[in-house]
Design a protein around this motif. Structure first.
Motif, mmCIF file in Angstrom:
data_model
loop_
_atom_site.group_PDB
_atom_site.id
_atom_site.type_symbol
_atom_site.label_atom_id
_atom_site.label_comp_id
_atom_site.label_asym_id
_atom_site.label_seq_id
_atom_site.Cartn_x
_atom_site.Cartn_y
_atom_site.Cartn_z
ATOM 1 N N PRO A 107 -0.856 10.040 2.699
ATOM 2 C CA PRO A 107 -1.641 9.168 3.588
ATOM 3 C C PRO A 107 -3.151 9.266 3.394
ATOM 4 C CG PRO A 107 0.130 10.218 4.804
ATOM 5 C CD PRO A 107 0.116 10.858 3.454
ATOM 6 N N LEU A 108 -3.641 10.449 3.081
ATOM 7 C CA LEU A 108 -5.087 10.606 2.927
ATOM 8 C C LEU A 108 -5.568 10.194 1.549
ATOM 9 C CD1 LEU A 108 -5.763 13.911 4.901
ATOM 10 C CD2 LEU A 108 -5.515 11.569 5.718
ATOM 11 N N LYS A 109 -4.617 9.706 0.735
ATOM 12 C CA LYS A 109 -4.956 9.130 -0.568
ATOM 13 C C LYS A 109 -4.306 7.747 -0.702
ATOM 14 C CE LYS A 109 -5.265 13.640 -2.903
ATOM 15 N NZ LYS A 109 -4.722 14.480 -4.009
ATOM 16 N N ALA A 110 -4.144 7.062 0.434
ATOM 17 C CA ALA A 110 -3.495 5.746 0.428
ATOM 18 C C ALA A 110 -4.142 4.837 -0.609
ATOM 19 C CB ALA A 110 -3.581 5.110 1.816
ATOM 20 N N LYS A 111 -3.318 4.111 -1.352
ATOM 21 C CA LYS A 111 -3.842 3.277 -2.438
ATOM 22 C C LYS A 111 -3.015 2.003 -2.562
ATOM 23 C CE LYS A 111 -1.075 5.904 -5.774
ATOM 24 N NZ LYS A 111 -1.103 6.802 -6.949
ATOM 25 N N ILE A 112 -3.617 0.983 -3.125
ATOM 26 C CA ILE A 112 -2.917 -0.279 -3.352
ATOM 27 C C ILE A 112 -1.924 -0.108 -4.498
ATOM 28 C CG2 ILE A 112 -3.178 -2.695 -4.034
ATOM 29 C CD1 ILE A 112 -5.958 -2.627 -2.735
ATOM 30 N N VAL A 164 0.841 -1.198 0.000
ATOM 31 C CA VAL A 164 0.000 0.000 0.000
ATOM 32 C C VAL A 164 0.877 1.250 0.000
ATOM 33 C CG1 VAL A 164 -1.743 1.302 1.276
ATOM 34 C CG2 VAL A 164 -1.886 -1.199 1.153
ATOM 35 N N ASP A 165 0.637 2.118 -0.946
ATOM 36 C CA ASP A 165 1.373 3.371 -1.080
ATOM 37 C C ASP A 165 0.730 4.420 -0.177
ATOM 38 O OD1 ASP A 165 2.598 5.728 -1.868
ATOM 39 O OD2 ASP A 165 2.443 5.331 -4.021
ATOM 40 N N VAL A 166 1.499 4.900 0.819
ATOM 41 C CA VAL A 166 0.974 5.926 1.729
ATOM 42 C C VAL A 166 1.802 7.202 1.640
ATOM 43 C CG1 VAL A 166 -0.125 4.311 3.324
ATOM 44 C CG2 VAL A 166 2.261 4.926 3.684
ATOM 45 N N LYS A 167 2.420 7.447 0.477
ATOM 46 C CA LYS A 167 3.169 8.696 0.299
ATOM 47 C C LYS A 167 2.260 9.882 0.586
ATOM 48 C CE LYS A 167 6.201 11.164 -2.939
ATOM 49 N NZ LYS A 167 7.430 11.069 -2.120
#
Length: 466
Positions: free
Chosen positions: A112-117, A107-110
């Motif tokens: 955080p409020l748009k975290a995506k697989i 999971v990409d949390v670069k």
């Protein structure tokens, strides 16, 4: 890849303690009956924010039945190793395994409020490339991502022993098994290391038939769960010593080495002593000749209880055991936090002298018998379970679910997810923050926590603190 080291990578634990305070936490949500997909909650932990203690983003996965449990970062302070580091990685991805499905989400949390697989590793790839199943603990090493497993091959995970495999830290491709010589190791749970001294320590829970459908009382009473810790020559990938803590010390779980790599000791939590229902902490250390020893340094007694107040599993014992299910060590190596899931207590021990811990603080919340409410009056279901400490050591967060089938045995009926936080006193002691309480969506339970920028059960440091 960046052109300079990630600012959340710190050479030493002391420097990490001086870094920016976390403003967000990442918490796993699991659907205990697999009726909906598991998810990742992003929680606001900034006390100056209007959304303090609220979920500000959710990422729900595309599959059901994963059972999220533990997770970790793709890279951490270990990337600064002077020997084998990847100093220009980013702490950007969370590696989230499904303990029941053997599926792994990157999971990409670069943002955080748009975290995506970013990527999904399907279970068939895990099986084919490792022979292992039920991935559990994630640790970012200097040269790759280490993943411990609880199962071997075959449908029930008993075709060969479980172990550790390694993911490439940039492509997330499975590279293969870690072990070259596993010695006595036949079960697995947690692992961690001292990088400069080139050793790793691993522990044992049980094989999948012993935990997936709940605790097996006959196996527990006949001491068939894990009770050993294993010491490895890290670079040789070889088990060099095994210490049996005693068959009665059932389920040796979390491994917590000192964060300062110049210190040569650590701690392991044991769920229950079958001779007296005590919980225990062992201190292990390396001797001058390079071998290791371990000694029980903390015991926590059960509490007498009326059978009517106990679940069926415990009625015959007439007591509530502590059930030590998680431990965590502050970055200054001063305080060890011990979650007593059965009693509904979080203990704080001063372990400045690791051979003589001193109880310095305790919070009561939840519990099989006590059912202590939160200071805000809300019911805290289950007991303190997964614990995480802020880098500066001033805040301690925890959730309340252990594992879906075990939750049902010890705390029948759905008790609801919760995440709370306690403030640490200047000279020790714990006080629950009455304003911090995270409400999770109905039907979910909460498990492990990761903090923005790293925390006390994530990062490995390669340089001594000054």
């Amino acid at each position: 890849m960046t052109l300079r080291p990630d600012p959340t990578f710190y050479p030493s634990a002391k420097l990490a303690m001086e870094g920016p305070v976390e403003k967000l936490a990442f918490t796993l949500m699991l659907s205990p009956d697999a009726s909906k997909p598991d998810g990742l909650a992003v929680v606001d932990v900034d006390p100056t924010s209007e959304k303090f203690g609220q979920i500000v983003h959710q990422l729900i996965m595309p599959n059901k039945g994963d059972e999220f449990h533990h997770f970790g970062w793709n890279a951490c302070s270990s990337a600064l190793s002077p020997l084998t580091g990847h100093a220009f990685l980013e702490r950007r991805y969370l590696i989230i395994p499904g303990i029941r499905s053997s599926r792994i989400y990157i999971v990409d949390v670069k943002e955080p409020l748009k975290a995506k697989i970013h990527k999904i590793i399907e279970p068939e790839e895990v099986f084919a490339k490792t022979g292992y199943s039920r991935p559990h603990t994630i640790h970012c090493g200097p040269e790759g991502i280490y993943v411990s497993t609880l199962g071997g091959g075959g449908e029930d995970g008993t075709d060969g022993p479980p172990g550790i495999f390694i993911l490439d830290c940039e492509t997330f491709e499975i590279l293969g098994r870690y072990e070259m010589d596993r010695g006595e190791q036949t079960k697995h749970y947690d692992f961690w290391w001292n990088l400069p001294r080139d050793y790793m320590v691993s522990s044992e829970w049980g094989l999948p038939p012993q935990f997936e459908n709940g605790i097996v009382p006959e196996d527990l009473l006949s001491n068939k769960y894990g009770h050993k810790i294993h010491f490895w020559k890290l670079r040789d990938r070889k088990n060099v010593q095994t210490i049996d803590l005693g068959a009665n010390h059932q389920m040796a779980l979390e491994i917590r080495p000192a964060h300062d790599p110049s210190k040569d000791y650590g701690f392991c939590g044991v769920v229950v002593d079958t001779t007296n229902l005590q919980g225990a902490i062992f201190t292990w250390w390396q001797k001058d000749d390079g071998t290791f020893e371990a000694k029980k340094t903390i015991t926590i007694d059960p509490v007498p209880a009326d059978a009517d107040d106990l679940p069926d599993l415990l009625k015959g014992f007439g007591a509530c055991p502590p059930l030590v299910t998680d431990i965590d060590l502050s970055l200054d190596d001063k305080y060890l936090y011990v979650a007593c899931w059965g009693l509904g207590e979080m203990h704080q021990y001063d372990v400045s002298d690791p051979m003589n811990p001193v109880l310095t603080g305790k919070v009561e919340i939840g519990g099989i018998v006590k059912k202590t409410p939160h200071p805000n009056g809300k019911t805290f279901g289950y007991g303190p379970q997964m614990v995480e400490i802020s880098r500066d050591g001033k805040r301690v967060y925890w959730t309340n679910s252990l594992y879906s089938t075990w939750d049902e045995q010890f705390y029948p009926g759905d008790r609801g997810a919760a995440m709370v936080m306690a403030n640490v006193g200047e000279n020790g002691g714990l006080t629950l923050d009455k304003d911090f309480w995270v409400d999770f969506p109905a039907g979910y339970r909460s498990h492990q926590i990761r903090l923005e920028g790293g925390d006390c059960s994530t990062d490995s440091f390669c340089y001594p603190s000054v």
